[in-house]
Scaffold this motif. Structure first.
Motif: not given
Length: 129
Positions: A6-7, A13-14, A19-20, A39, A63
């Motif tokens: 999942h994103m 933002d990573p 992935s989130h 973000s 999330v």
């Protein structure tokens, strides 16, 4: 057993390749969130452990919501603090307000020497659908 990666739109933002959240057989593993209030990972963190804890929890809720879940689905949490002795009690005071009394997730809290982008706190979750 095909994991879902999942994103989540609206989540920060990573800061690294992750992935989130990753979901497998009803278990949802939520990557540790940083105290970004936007973000962009270039945004500034809020000052102080209380504000940073609120920001981390807001990002975790984003999330979870993106996965169709909420805090009631969280079964385990890990908290990482860079200023453990100074911040532990104040972080707990904020953290505890996010869960129903008597329904706190299992938890580990660890003092660490550093976190991404010099955050004071990072929290990750394991949730169950």
């Amino acid at each position: 057993m095909n994991p879902l990666f999942h994103m989540i739109a609206g989540a920060p933002d990573p800061v690294a390749p992750f992935s989130h959240a990753v979901e497998c057989e009803g278990w949802v593993f939520v990557t540790g969130q940083m105290p970004f209030t936007e973000s962009s990972i270039d945004s500034q963190y809020p000052e102080g452990i209380e504000a940073q804890t609120h920001a981390v929890m807001a990002n975790l809720k984003t999330v979870l919501a993106g996965c169709g879940l909420d805090l009631s689905h969280v079964v385990c949490a890990r908290v990482f603090l860079t200023h453990f002795r100074e911040d532990y009690d104040r972080m707990n005071a904020v953290y505890s307000t996010y869960f129903q009394a008597g329904r706190f997730p299992a938890r580990t809290c660890i003092g660490v020497t550093g976190l991404a982008k010099d955050a004071r706190v990072e929290i990750d979750f394991v949730a169950r659908r």
